[in-house]
Design an enzyme around this catalytic site. Structure first.
Site, PDB file in Angstrom:
ATOM      1  N   HIS A  65       0.749  -1.268  -0.006  1.00 38.45           N
ATOM      2  CA  HIS A  65       0.028  -0.081   0.066  1.00 38.45           C
ATOM      3  C   HIS A  65       0.925   1.341  -0.064  1.00 38.45           C
ATOM      4  CE1 HIS A  65       0.218   0.047   4.426  1.00 38.45           C
ATOM      5  NE2 HIS A  65       0.416   1.206   4.320  1.00 38.45           N
ATOM      6  N   ASP A 110       0.322  -7.638   1.877  1.00 40.23           N
ATOM      7  CA  ASP A 110       0.505  -6.200   1.636  1.00 40.23           C
ATOM      8  C   ASP A 110       2.208  -6.143   1.688  1.00 40.23           C
ATOM      9  OD1 ASP A 110       0.257  -3.492   1.797  1.00 40.23           O
ATOM     10  OD2 ASP A 110      -0.019  -3.222   3.828  1.00 40.23           O
ATOM     11  N   SER A 203       4.218   3.227   7.474  1.00 37.26           N
ATOM     12  CA  SER A 203       3.975   2.140   6.803  1.00 37.26           C
ATOM     13  C   SER A 203       5.323   1.651   5.923  1.00 37.26           C
ATOM     14  CB  SER A 203       2.808   2.573   5.679  1.00 37.26           C
ATOM     15  OG  SER A 203       1.801   2.477   6.480  1.00 37.26           O
TER      16      SER A 203
END
EC number: 3.4.21.-
Length: 257
Positions: A65, A110, A203
């Site tokens: 992502h 992910d 992230s």
């Protein structure tokens, strides 16, 4: 100097364009300048920001992502205002994803592997972090690091990367507190009492347990580092075969089911 200007602008903008699920380090301290040699910064001029991990001279591992248009990759950065003399900039040459990894329902896929356009030179502030040789154990003390917000929900962003120690928890706790599906390829880590954890901007960064690169930051609670809202991390060990196959040139390799 380009990186310094861009990061300064990002800090001023408070990452208004920050991507969904991006996370930061709350409750930590400034990382030692030599402890984040494998940490990379992924960003673009629109304000998207993520972390990543250099795993050899040509490859970076991060979260799927964190993919963004016009991505730029910087290594060896410690301060957004004071550059190191050995900072290096690279562009992504190729990006590899697990099947359906851009689907938000695929919590455990992910993951994105990026081939750099040029090899990286090891230096005082830059060195790769090897893939794990074994899976982590519940109860392990783990290190998180990143450029994410250091306050939440009113976010402020640091000039330097922040680091914090958290613990690896039973995944069943994340299933209860984060209402996650029964996935085996996700790690659950944090401090149940709250006060320390990931937040927007972290992230894609690493979870390092007992010196081994065990996780990739996926996400956490809407307000960072709250009690009973541990963070979620992609379990790197389960993807080592896929990663090694891609690096070896088998670009059709499939991820574990």
């Amino acid at each position: 100097m380009v990186l310094i200007r861009v990061l300064a602008n990002l800090l001023i903008l408070q990452l208004s364009y920050a991507q969904k699920s991006s996370e930061l380090v709350i409750g930590g301290d400034e990382c030692n300048i030599n402890e984040h040699r494998s940490l990379v910064v992924l960003f673009n001029s629109s304000g998207a920001l993520c972390g990543g991990t250099l795993i050899n001279q040509e490859w970076v591992l991060t979260a799927a992502h964190c993919d963004m248009p016009n991505m730029q990759i910087y290594l060896g950065v410690h301060s957004a205002s004071v550059p190191n003399d050995d900072e290096q900039a690279r562009d992504p040459e190729e990006k590899y994803f697990c099947l359906s990894s851009n689907n938000d329902t695929e919590w455990d896929k992910d993951i994105m592997l990026i081939r750099l356009n040029r090899s990286v030179r090891n230096s005082k502030h830059i060195a790769p972090l090897s893939l794990p040789s074994s899976p982590p154990s519940v109860g392990s003390v783990c290190r998180i690091m990143g450029w994410g917000a250091i306050t939440s929900p009113n976010e402020t962003y640091p000039d330097v990367p922040y680091c914090a120690n958290i613990k690896l928890l039973r995944y069943s706790l994340c299933r209860v507190y984060q209402r996650m599906p029964a996935q085996s390829r996700i790690l659950c880590a944090g401090i149940l009492q709250g006060g320390k954890g990931i937040c927007k901007g972290d992230s894609g960064g690493p979870l390092i347990c007992n010196g081994q690169f065990q996780g990739i930051v996926h996400g956490g609670g809407k307000t960072c580092a709250q009690p009973y809202e541990p963070g979620l991390y992609i379990k790197v060990f389960d993807y080592t075969d896929w990663i090694q196959n891609i690096i070896a040139g088998n670009t059709t390799a499939t991820c574990p089911p």
